[in-house]
Motif scaffolding. Structure first.
Motif: not given
Ligand code: ZN
Ligand code: ADP
Ligand code: ZN
Length: 804
Positions: A508-515, A548-555
């Motif tokens: 899970l991405c903690r920045d945008c919630g993407t799973v 990195i998140c495929p949606e928002c590039n967050s680490e």
């Molecule tokens: Zn994200």
């Protein structure tokens, strides 16, 4: 006369009855449903008689007689024998598994290895003589006599000893020692006078007996009452003042508990309407299934209680199933309060002996109501008036190992046998059941309001992505922390719920919630820790774990999950004055600890009850005004098509714990996916809207209830063998099933290795495939005659509760 016997030989691919000759002495008394000891190969095994007949195909010289009849009264009723046949077909299990699931474990066989001297003239080495201690046969306990094994082996080879397997009976009836006092007072007087004045204690006992001539008292009670010792009692008994006698008693797990008598509520209009329909159908002896959909606190239990009362008035019996985790004293006491000693409670905390005692009470009709978890559906009642499944949506009603039955199916089968109604109750019915009710297969009854008129609690959803953006890295949002502080000040209680189901292995991405989800299946990819890869359990899609998140590039993208212990530490840091009780698998291992924790909480000995799934249900404390859900996401992203449904159910259940009495309740749900419909509809307590949305999704991907699913699992110590045979099975199924059937996999299971066995699975998805049971039977035959020898284990689960 011959008996068809199903023998208890596990790990042997036979699944048919064997014919045995019934010896003359048993012919008049033997009945089907009784247990027997029979010769099998070169040993004695336990078996169950499933039929009696006058002819057999077995040639005379091959016929073997039954060794011993273990039950004069059959332990299995005719209903159970019929149910066995049905279970075997329904779940594709061995008949022996179906038979044994209906009996308490105390009645199943224990085998012991007996060593017997056959050549009495042979010289035995001293060490072996010591083992026998002058007897001619002893039990061989492998771990105790390890050093002797090689000598024993030689002696067995030399035909001096034999090693036999025999059936050990564990059905120990508990007995207490009773003192039967001499009925003749003159005789007691004589004994009294014969005792010398020095033996004052003996004289006291006999004196007391003279006031209680002819009565019977448990010896422990007598010792306590007269404050005397066994030595004294034995002395007067030797003189003839009384006799000892062993009397059969039941172990009563509730003996110590006092129970208040509960008041019967006068029903609300909704409750009354529901009850009327049930009783109407009961009066007509209909085998009708009701789905009682009532919001939390709407008084479903009160409806059950009054329906049972009706059936009791005809001297009929009732079975009430609840999920094991909600089998709390709070819950069971409501039945005990209403029906007193007519209730038996069956749960996993009972000892083997206690379970056996409860089972006998049920069989003898000494109790009329059984409250218990899944296996209580097999309660040996013979005149059932009503069957109830509370929280019918719960996955625990499906047994995970053979026989893989669903208690709901068994309930409906038994209701047809007894012509009585079934009530399935829930605030969040399973999609399958609700769809059946909509179609008219079940009769839908609805309770829309809480019984005491309280409002449902206000639910706020907190977006954890925002918290992180604002620099809050804690597992508590500012809102939840604030709410906890205010409850601590007001001395109100709260429940903090950590959603951890199975193993929650998604990324899970903690920045945008993407799973990270499968591109083909609309289901989360499962994180495999071993290989550091993500896999889809539906289609086999595989990818590496992104950095990195495929949606928002967050680490900030990683494997997700926290334990209760970690939360407890965080609470101690943030709220140092809070008193916390933790309830999870670790703190409830010991017998009675569950009850102990809840009692302490009820007595206000803590401010916060922190726990997992097991606190979601059945709690009814007046002082709880806040429920906090630390992370709603764990169930939401399970690699299972029921993920959204399970989340909705869980959130609704936990929310139901707040504000059940006078004080208003508040619920705070923390999540990284606040826009998800399961969370949105749970926030608004809207089951119907959730149902419609979820049905649209299920239809799009043809998941149940728009299709049926069968899970086939393979395990082997060697990963290549596991893969090879699961592929063989998939290929065979593809060739034999029609084209409309989807066969998914094989893929590695989400828990890819258990106890050093690798696990693969195939999923069959179909809408209509009349030949499926036969084809699966054929596959089982191939497996039992061939694959099993290679060390493969295969299991088939029809309508599995989870596909992980
Ligand atoms: Zn994200
Ligand atoms: P459910 O099983 O639907 O969650 P319960 O049966 O536990 O609901 O009822 C919730 C609360 O309401 C309980 O404390 C119960 O004693 C009370 N209750 C149930 N029915 C009535 C009624 N008819 N009048 C007053 N109180 C009721
Ligand atoms: Zn997929």
């Amino acid at each position: 006369m011959y008996a068809e016997v199903i023998v208890d030989v596990s790990a042997y691919p036979i699944d048919r009855p064997f014919d045995y000759l019934v010896p003359e002495v048993y012919q008049a008394i033997i009945e089907s449903g009784s247990r027997v000891k029979v010769p099998f190969g070169n040993r004695q095994v336990l078996g169950y008689i499933t039929a009696l007949k006058n002819e057999t195909d077995v040639p005379t010289d091959k016929q073997k007689p039954i060794g011993e009849l273990l039950d004069i009264e059959p332990v299995l009723t005719q209903e159970m024998l019929a149910m066995t046949k049905w279970l075997k077909r329904q779940t594709l299990c061995y008949e022996i598994d179906a038979l044994q699931v209906m009996l308490p474990s105390a009645m199943r066989a224990k085998y012991e290895k007996m060593l017997r001297i056959v050549d009495v003239n042979a010289e035995l080495p001293e060490s072996v003589q010591a083992l026998f201690q002058h007897k001619d046969s002893v039990e061989l306990k492998a771990d105790e006599s390890k050093e002797l094994l090689s000598i024993i082996k030689k002696l067995v080879k030399a035909k001096i000893l034999v090693l036999e397997t025999s059936v050990k009976q564990k059905t120990a009836v508990k007995k207490v020692r009773m003192v039967n006092i001499e009925p003749d007072v003159d005789r007691l007087q004589m004994i009294y006078e014969s005792i010398s004045n020095q033996a004052k204690k003996q004289k006291d006992v006999v004196k007391w007996m003279m006031d209680n001539v002819g009565t019977c008292i448990a010896s422990t009670d007598l010792l306590k009452l007269l404050n005397t010792s066994n030595v004294v009692l034995n002395a007067v008994i030797e003189k003839g003042a009384a006799t000892f006698e062993m009397e059969e008693v039941y172990r009563d797990p509730y003996a110590e508990r006092t129970i208040d008598v509960s008041t019967k509520h006068s029903l609300t209009d909704e409750q009354q309407l529901a009850l009327n329909e049930i009783i109407h159908s009961y009066n007509k002896h209909e085998a009708r299934t009701f789905l009682l959909h009532g919001i939390t606190g709407s008084g479903k239990t009160e409806v059950y209680l009054q329906a049972i009362e009706r059936s009791l008035s005809d001297d009929k019996e009732a079975i009430v199933l609840v999920p094991e985790i909600s089998l709390t004293p709070q819950m069971t006491n409501r039945f005990k309060e209403r029906f007193g000693s007519l209730v038996a409670v069956l749960h996993s905390g009972l000892s083997v002996g206690e379970k056996y005692d409860e089972w006998r009470k049920i069989k003898r009709g000494e109790v009329k109501v059984v409250v218990g978890a899944r296996s209580a559906i097999f309660a040996p009642f013979q005149n059932i008036g009503l069957i109830i499944l509370d929280e019918e949506h719960e996955g625990t009603y499906k047994q995970d190992d053979s026989p893989r039955y669903h208690a709901r199916d068994v309930a409906i089968w038994r209701s047809e046998f007894h012509n009585c109604p079934v009530i399935l109750g829930s605030a969040t019915p399973s999609l399958e059941s609700y769809a059946r009710a909509k179609k008219g297969n079940y009769t839908l009854l609805t309770l829309e309001n809480r019984a005491r008129g309280q409002e449902l609690p206000q639910v706020s959803v907190i977006d954890m992505r925002e918290q992180l953006k604002n620099g809050n890295r804690s597992m508590f949002s500012l809102e939840l922390a604030e709410a906890i502080h205010s409850r601590l000040e007001k001395e109100e209680q709260m429940v903090l719920f950590l959603n951890r189901r199975g193993h929650s292995s998604f990324v899970l991405c903690r920045d945008c919630g993407t799973v990270v989800e499968c591109p083909n299946c609309d289901i989360s990819l499962t994180y495999h820790r071993h290989q550091e890869r993500l896999k889809c359990h539906y289609c086999g899609e595989e990818s590496r774990v992104p950095n990195i998140c495929p949606e928002c590039n967050s680490e900030h993208i990683r494997f997700f999950g926290t334990g209760t212990q970690k939360v407890e530490e965080e609470i101690a840091r943030l709220f140092p004055t809070a008193r916390v009780l933790r309830m999870d698998v670790d703190t409830t291992r010991k017998k009675g600890s569950h009850e102990h924790i809840l009692n302490s909480f009820g007595e206000m000995k803590a401010d916060i009850l922190l726990g997992t799934q097991m606190i979601a249900k059945g709690l009814d404390f007046p002082n709880i005004t806040l429920v906090g859900v630390l992370s709603a996401d764990t169930t939401l992203h399970l690699a299972d098509f029921r993920a959204a449904e399970k989340t909705f159910q869980l959130l609704t259940q936990v929310s139901g714990r707040a504000g059940r009495h006078d004080k208003k309740g508040e619920v705070i749900v923390q999540t990284y996916s606040p826009e998800h419909y399961a969370i949105q509809f749970a926030q608004h307590h809207d089951f119907i809207a959730f149902y419609h949305q979820e049905m649209i999704n299920r239809k799009q991907f043809t998941y149940p209830p728009f299709s049926y699913v069968v899970l086939i699992q393979f395990t082997h110590e060697d990963v290549l063998m596991t893969a090879e045979y699961s592929h063989k099975a998939a290929k065979w199924l593809n060739e034999n099933l029609s084209d409309t059937v989807e066969i998914i996999g094989p893929t590695a299971s989400s828990i890819s290795r258990v106890q050093n066995r690798y696990r693969y699975q195939c999923l069959i998805k179909y809408k209509k495939e009349p030949m499926l049971p036969d084809i699966l039977q054929q596959l089982i035959r191939i497996y039992r005659t061939d694959w099993m020898k290679k060390g493969i284990l295969m299991s088939i689960d029809l309508n599995p509760s989870s596909i992980m």
